[in-house]
Design an enzyme around this catalytic site. Structure first.
Site, PDB file in Angstrom:
ATOM      1  N   HIS A 117       1.387   7.876   5.256  1.00 57.83           N
ATOM      2  CA  HIS A 117       1.802   6.484   5.342  1.00 57.83           C
ATOM      3  C   HIS A 117       0.641   5.510   5.547  1.00 57.83           C
ATOM      4  CE1 HIS A 117       4.128   2.996   6.537  1.00 57.83           C
ATOM      5  NE2 HIS A 117       3.630   3.014   7.757  1.00 57.83           N
TER       6      HIS A 117
ATOM      7  N   ASP B 185       2.841  -1.698   6.045  1.00 59.80           N
ATOM      8  CA  ASP B 185       3.939  -1.450   6.972  1.00 59.80           C
ATOM      9  C   ASP B 185       4.637  -2.793   7.259  1.00 59.80           C
ATOM     10  OD1 ASP B 185       5.003   0.862   8.892  1.00 59.80           O
ATOM     11  OD2 ASP B 185       4.747  -0.884  10.162  1.00 59.80           O
ATOM     12  N   TRP B 186       4.825  -3.161   8.525  1.00 60.21           N
ATOM     13  CA  TRP B 186       5.487  -4.430   8.822  1.00 60.21           C
ATOM     14  C   TRP B 186       4.669  -5.639   8.383  1.00 60.21           C
ATOM     15  CZ3 TRP B 186      10.298  -5.569   9.577  1.00 60.21           C
ATOM     16  CH2 TRP B 186      11.173  -4.602  10.084  1.00 60.21           C
TER      17      TRP B 186
END
Length: 272
Positions: free
Chosen positions: A249, A95-96
């Protein structure tokens, strides 16, 4: 968990304490270092030291008075690496954590031996059309002033609907402000401009960097779609891609054994 002082605050982190070269695991939104716990249980890192920090303002780390922009997180993780004296490390991002890792690789071209990444944006998005339909509508709402505040700060939507396992870390509106800011950091059609520039620079460097890279992806993926996998294969040197079976995800939590196997096999190539 352990803690270290960083830039006038503190960051908590998991540390397996191995004697080998360090592997640093970077989480994203709205999680914490706990994201990596099951993967690390199954991984055979060949004696490497595995370190997973809680990003500043997240998990058990301090919550200083920041805007919690991507640039802020990069500064704190960069200082965290220095505080622990970590050199010649491998970065793993979700993710980030991917965007943070790309910028660290750009800043430390001789200090990062490898970069593994999954389910994170690699470059600015040209338009809202790059979102899937469901994500497009949700992120438009999250990025709308007052509505986003209501969803994340008041109603706790990100935790209750997306990541309930992390509820203990984000009990009130103040603790959830970093989560809201992350939803507004994704650079879409050039906005926000500073984050777009930072990610564009990171992607450009990634395309030039000779360090070994590992892309772990699911099918069809949420952020990393089949088209983006093919783009990475076409444009990134020294890239290995591994597909694992995961429903969504959060690959480290959804398929920890498969992810651990992929990471372990890739890391063994560093010893050959």
């Amino acid at each position: 968990m352990l803690a270290v002082e960083v830039l006038g605050s503190h960051m908590h982190y998991l540390d397996t304490g191995g004697d080998g070269p360090p592997v640093v695991f970077l989480h994203g939104n709205p999680t914490s270092s706990r994201l990596w716990a099951k993967t690390l249980e199954h991984a055979d890192l060949g004696g490497r030291r595995a370190i997973a920090p809680d990003l500043i303002g997240m998990g058990r780390s301090g919550r200083p008075d920041l805007e919690y922009r991507l640039a802020d997180h990069v500064e704190y993780v960069d200082a965290f690496l220095d505080a622990l004296g970590l050199r010649r490390l491998v970065l793993v991002g979700h993710d980030w954590g991917v965007a943070i890792g790309m910028e660290l690789l750009r800043r430390r071209p001789d200090g990062v031996r490898g970069f593994a990444f999954m389910e994170g944006h690699l470059r600015p998005l040209e338009s809202w059309g790059e979102f899937d339909e469901g994500g497009r509508e949700v992120f438009r709402r999250l990025r709308t002033r007052d509505e986003g505040e209501r969803m994340v700060l008041d109603d706790n939507w990100l935790i209750t609907q997306v990541a309930p396992d992390y509820a203990e870390f984000y009990p009130d509106a103040r603790s959830r402000r970093p989560l809201l800011q992350w939803t507004r950091e994704i650079p879409i059609a050039g906005e926000p401009g500073d984050t777009a520039a930072l990610m564009a620079a990171g992607w450009a460097h990634l395309r030039r960097s000779p360090v070994p890279k590992l892309l772990v992806h699911a099918a069809p993926g949420v952020v990393v779609t089949p088209a983006k996998v093919e783009q990475c294969r076409a444009e990134l040197p020294a890239l290995t891609t591994v597909r694992i079976d995961a429903p969504g995800h959060f690959l480290p939590a959804e398929a920890p054994e498969a992810l651990a196997a992929a990471l372990s096999a890739w890391l063994r190539t560093f010893d050959e």
